[in-house]
Design a protein around this motif. Structure first.
Motif, PDB file in Angstrom:
ATOM      1  N   LEU A  83       0.824  -1.200   0.000  1.00  0.00           N
ATOM      2  CA  LEU A  83       0.000   0.000   0.000  1.00  0.00           C
ATOM      3  C   LEU A  83       0.870   1.267   0.000  1.00  0.00           C
ATOM      4  O   LEU A  83       0.626   2.197  -0.762  1.00  0.00           O
ATOM      5  CB  LEU A  83      -0.912   0.005   1.233  1.00  0.00           C
ATOM      6  N   ILE A  84       1.882   1.275   0.828  1.00  0.00           N
ATOM      7  CA  ILE A  84       2.698   2.482   0.991  1.00  0.00           C
ATOM      8  C   ILE A  84       3.804   2.574  -0.058  1.00  0.00           C
ATOM      9  O   ILE A  84       4.021   3.630  -0.646  1.00  0.00           O
ATOM     10  CB  ILE A  84       3.301   2.546   2.412  1.00  0.00           C
ATOM     11  N   ASP A  85       4.508   1.477  -0.299  1.00  0.00           N
ATOM     12  CA  ASP A  85       5.680   1.520  -1.189  1.00  0.00           C
ATOM     13  C   ASP A  85       5.452   0.938  -2.576  1.00  0.00           C
ATOM     14  O   ASP A  85       6.302   1.049  -3.439  1.00  0.00           O
ATOM     15  CB  ASP A  85       6.855   0.774  -0.548  1.00  0.00           C
ATOM     16  N   GLY A  86       4.343   0.265  -2.780  1.00  0.00           N
ATOM     17  CA  GLY A  86       4.099  -0.348  -4.086  1.00  0.00           C
ATOM     18  C   GLY A  86       4.637  -1.775  -4.128  1.00  0.00           C
ATOM     19  O   GLY A  86       4.863  -2.398  -3.088  1.00  0.00           O
ATOM     20  N   PRO A  87       4.859  -2.308  -5.333  1.00  0.00           N
ATOM     21  CA  PRO A  87       5.299  -3.705  -5.471  1.00  0.00           C
ATOM     22  C   PRO A  87       6.580  -4.000  -4.684  1.00  0.00           C
ATOM     23  O   PRO A  87       7.459  -3.145  -4.579  1.00  0.00           O
ATOM     24  CB  PRO A  87       5.554  -3.850  -6.973  1.00  0.00           C
ATOM     25  N   MET A  88       6.653  -5.212  -4.144  1.00  0.00           N
ATOM     26  CA  MET A  88       7.801  -5.594  -3.326  1.00  0.00           C
ATOM     27  C   MET A  88       8.847  -6.403  -4.082  1.00  0.00           C
ATOM     28  O   MET A  88       9.942  -6.601  -3.594  1.00  0.00           O
ATOM     29  CB  MET A  88       7.322  -6.433  -2.127  1.00  0.00           C
ATOM     30  N   ALA A  89       8.499  -6.904  -5.236  1.00  0.00           N
ATOM     31  CA  ALA A  89       9.409  -7.775  -5.986  1.00  0.00           C
ATOM     32  C   ALA A  89      10.695  -7.032  -6.355  1.00  0.00           C
ATOM     33  O   ALA A  89      10.656  -5.861  -6.726  1.00  0.00           O
ATOM     34  CB  ALA A  89       8.736  -8.289  -7.247  1.00  0.00           C
ATOM     35  N   SER A  95       7.028  -9.809 -10.042  1.00  0.00           N
ATOM     36  CA  SER A  95       5.863  -9.252  -9.361  1.00  0.00           C
ATOM     37  C   SER A  95       4.588  -9.947  -9.814  1.00  0.00           C
ATOM     38  O   SER A  95       4.359 -10.143 -11.002  1.00  0.00           O
ATOM     39  CB  SER A  95       5.758  -7.750  -9.644  1.00  0.00           C
ATOM     40  N   ARG A  96       3.750 -10.308  -8.846  1.00  0.00           N
ATOM     41  CA  ARG A  96       2.462 -10.914  -9.162  1.00  0.00           C
ATOM     42  C   ARG A  96       1.428  -9.850  -9.514  1.00  0.00           C
ATOM     43  O   ARG A  96       0.541 -10.090 -10.303  1.00  0.00           O
ATOM     44  CB  ARG A  96       1.953 -11.727  -7.973  1.00  0.00           C
ATOM     45  N   ARG A  97       1.536  -8.687  -8.906  1.00  0.00           N
ATOM     46  CA  ARG A  97       0.519  -7.653  -9.092  1.00  0.00           C
ATOM     47  C   ARG A  97       0.927  -6.572 -10.078  1.00  0.00           C
ATOM     48  O   ARG A  97       0.075  -5.834 -10.559  1.00  0.00           O
ATOM     49  CB  ARG A  97       0.188  -7.021  -7.748  1.00  0.00           C
ATOM     50  N   ALA A  98       2.214  -6.432 -10.337  1.00  0.00           N
ATOM     51  CA  ALA A  98       2.688  -5.385 -11.259  1.00  0.00           C
ATOM     52  C   ALA A  98       3.689  -5.975 -12.246  1.00  0.00           C
ATOM     53  O   ALA A  98       4.704  -5.363 -12.559  1.00  0.00           O
ATOM     54  CB  ALA A  98       3.314  -4.250 -10.461  1.00  0.00           C
ATOM     55  N   TYR A  99       3.388  -7.184 -12.725  1.00  0.00           N
ATOM     56  CA  TYR A  99       4.309  -7.879 -13.633  1.00  0.00           C
ATOM     57  C   TYR A  99       4.616  -7.048 -14.865  1.00  0.00           C
ATOM     58  O   TYR A  99       3.726  -6.450 -15.468  1.00  0.00           O
ATOM     59  CB  TYR A  99       3.721  -9.221 -14.077  1.00  0.00           C
ATOM     60  N   GLN A 100       5.896  -7.024 -15.213  1.00  0.00           N
ATOM     61  CA  GLN A 100       6.364  -6.464 -16.483  1.00  0.00           C
ATOM     62  C   GLN A 100       7.565  -7.291 -16.904  1.00  0.00           C
ATOM     63  O   GLN A 100       8.425  -7.602 -16.082  1.00  0.00           O
ATOM     64  CB  GLN A 100       6.808  -5.004 -16.331  1.00  0.00           C
ATOM     65  N   ARG A 101       7.615  -7.605 -18.155  1.00  0.00           N
ATOM     66  CA  ARG A 101       8.776  -8.326 -18.675  1.00  0.00           C
ATOM     67  C   ARG A 101       9.968  -7.372 -18.676  1.00  0.00           C
ATOM     68  O   ARG A 101       9.837  -6.211 -19.036  1.00  0.00           O
ATOM     69  CB  ARG A 101       8.485  -8.817 -20.094  1.00  0.00           C
ATOM     70  N   GLU A 103      13.035  -5.530 -20.041  1.00  0.00           N
ATOM     71  CA  GLU A 103      13.346  -5.136 -21.421  1.00  0.00           C
ATOM     72  C   GLU A 103      14.536  -5.889 -21.997  1.00  0.00           C
ATOM     73  O   GLU A 103      14.565  -6.209 -23.176  1.00  0.00           O
ATOM     74  CB  GLU A 103      13.622  -3.631 -21.478  1.00  0.00           C
ATOM     75  N   ASP A 104      15.533  -6.157 -21.172  1.00  0.00           N
ATOM     76  CA  ASP A 104      16.764  -6.777 -21.673  1.00  0.00           C
ATOM     77  C   ASP A 104      16.750  -8.301 -21.616  1.00  0.00           C
ATOM     78  O   ASP A 104      17.735  -8.950 -21.945  1.00  0.00           O
ATOM     79  CB  ASP A 104      17.961  -6.240 -20.895  1.00  0.00           C
ATOM     80  N   CYS A 105      15.635  -8.891 -21.212  1.00  0.00           N
ATOM     81  CA  CYS A 105      15.572 -10.340 -21.044  1.00  0.00           C
ATOM     82  C   CYS A 105      15.070 -11.025 -22.316  1.00  0.00           C
ATOM     83  O   CYS A 105      14.010 -10.697 -22.832  1.00  0.00           O
ATOM     84  CB  CYS A 105      14.657 -10.681 -19.872  1.00  0.00           C
ATOM     85  N   LYS A 106      15.836 -12.007 -22.767  1.00  0.00           N
ATOM     86  CA  LYS A 106      15.440 -12.752 -23.964  1.00  0.00           C
ATOM     87  C   LYS A 106      14.564 -13.955 -23.612  1.00  0.00           C
ATOM     88  O   LYS A 106      13.696 -14.347 -24.375  1.00  0.00           O
ATOM     89  CB  LYS A 106      16.685 -13.221 -24.717  1.00  0.00           C
ATOM     90  N   ASP A 107      14.821 -14.562 -22.421  1.00  0.00           N
ATOM     91  CA  ASP A 107      14.088 -15.767 -22.039  1.00  0.00           C
ATOM     92  C   ASP A 107      13.999 -15.851 -20.510  1.00  0.00           C
ATOM     93  O   ASP A 107      14.986 -16.149 -19.843  1.00  0.00           O
ATOM     94  CB  ASP A 107      14.798 -17.000 -22.599  1.00  0.00           C
ATOM     95  N   GLU A 108      12.816 -15.597 -19.966  1.00  0.00           N
ATOM     96  CA  GLU A 108      12.628 -15.637 -18.514  1.00  0.00           C
ATOM     97  C   GLU A 108      12.944 -17.009 -17.930  1.00  0.00           C
ATOM     98  O   GLU A 108      13.402 -17.120 -16.802  1.00  0.00           O
ATOM     99  CB  GLU A 108      11.194 -15.244 -18.149  1.00  0.00           C
ATOM    100  N   GLN A 109      12.678 -18.058 -18.683  1.00  0.00           N
ATOM    101  CA  GLN A 109      12.889 -19.421 -18.198  1.00  0.00           C
ATOM    102  C   GLN A 109      14.358 -19.726 -17.914  1.00  0.00           C
ATOM    103  O   GLN A 109      14.666 -20.525 -17.033  1.00  0.00           O
ATOM    104  CB  GLN A 109      12.330 -20.443 -19.204  1.00  0.00           C
TER     105      GLN A 109
END
Length: 155
Positions: A83-89, A95-101, A103-109
């Motif tokens: 609530l106060i600071d935003g996503p914790m990841a 992040s489960r709630r503010a997921y973003q890929r 930019e520099d990642c070719k393959d998350e796996q």
């Protein structure tokens, strides 16, 4: 690390929860600031955020002020942190709630950075999601609970 804003929010919530367990009166912002050690100018914004989230309420009038409306055992520390600071990841791709890929990642796996921080984050999130405001208020020796040594001043 948590921000000063989150620390002040937690301290204010502890003051309000303590008052709820005691006399149950609403507290003026000046009283909350004095009891929590948080600066009044920060608390004004923090208390509005906590009120919008349904953790605290406010009363108008002579006996007005802020009061705890949610039970401390139902207030997750993770809820307050988000609530106060935003996503914790530590990475946006975790992040489960503010997921973003990333930019520099070719393959998350196969991303080693994501794998290492993902393991750490999973452990952290399990712990922080299970802790409540009631735990924070009851536990006078939280470092011992987690096997962490207390640090001497100045370390």
């Amino acid at each position: 690390m948590i921000t000063h804003k989150t620390k002040y929010a937690l301290k204010a919530l502890m003051v309000l929860a303590d008052e709820r367990a005691g006399e149950g009166e609403a507290l003026r912002i000046e009283e909350i600031a004095e009891r929590s050690g948080a600066p009044k100018r920060f608390l004004e914004h923090i208390l509005l955020d906590l009120k919008r989230a349904g953790l605290i309420g406010s009363r108008r009038g002579r006996k007005g002020g802020y009061e705890m409306i949610k039970e401390p055992k139902r207030v997750s520390l993770a809820e307050v942190l988000r609530l106060i600071d935003g996503p914790m990841a530590p990475l946006p791709c975790l992040s489960r709630r503010a997921y973003q890929r990333c930019e520099d990642c070719k393959d998350e796996q196969t991303c080693r950075v994501r794998a290492v921080f993902g393991g750490f984050y999973a452990t952290y999130i399990l712990m922080i999601e299970s802790l409540t405001l009631a735990d924070l208020m009851e536990d006078s020796r939280p470092l011992e609970t987690f096997g962490l040594p207390e640090r001497a001043a100045g370390e």
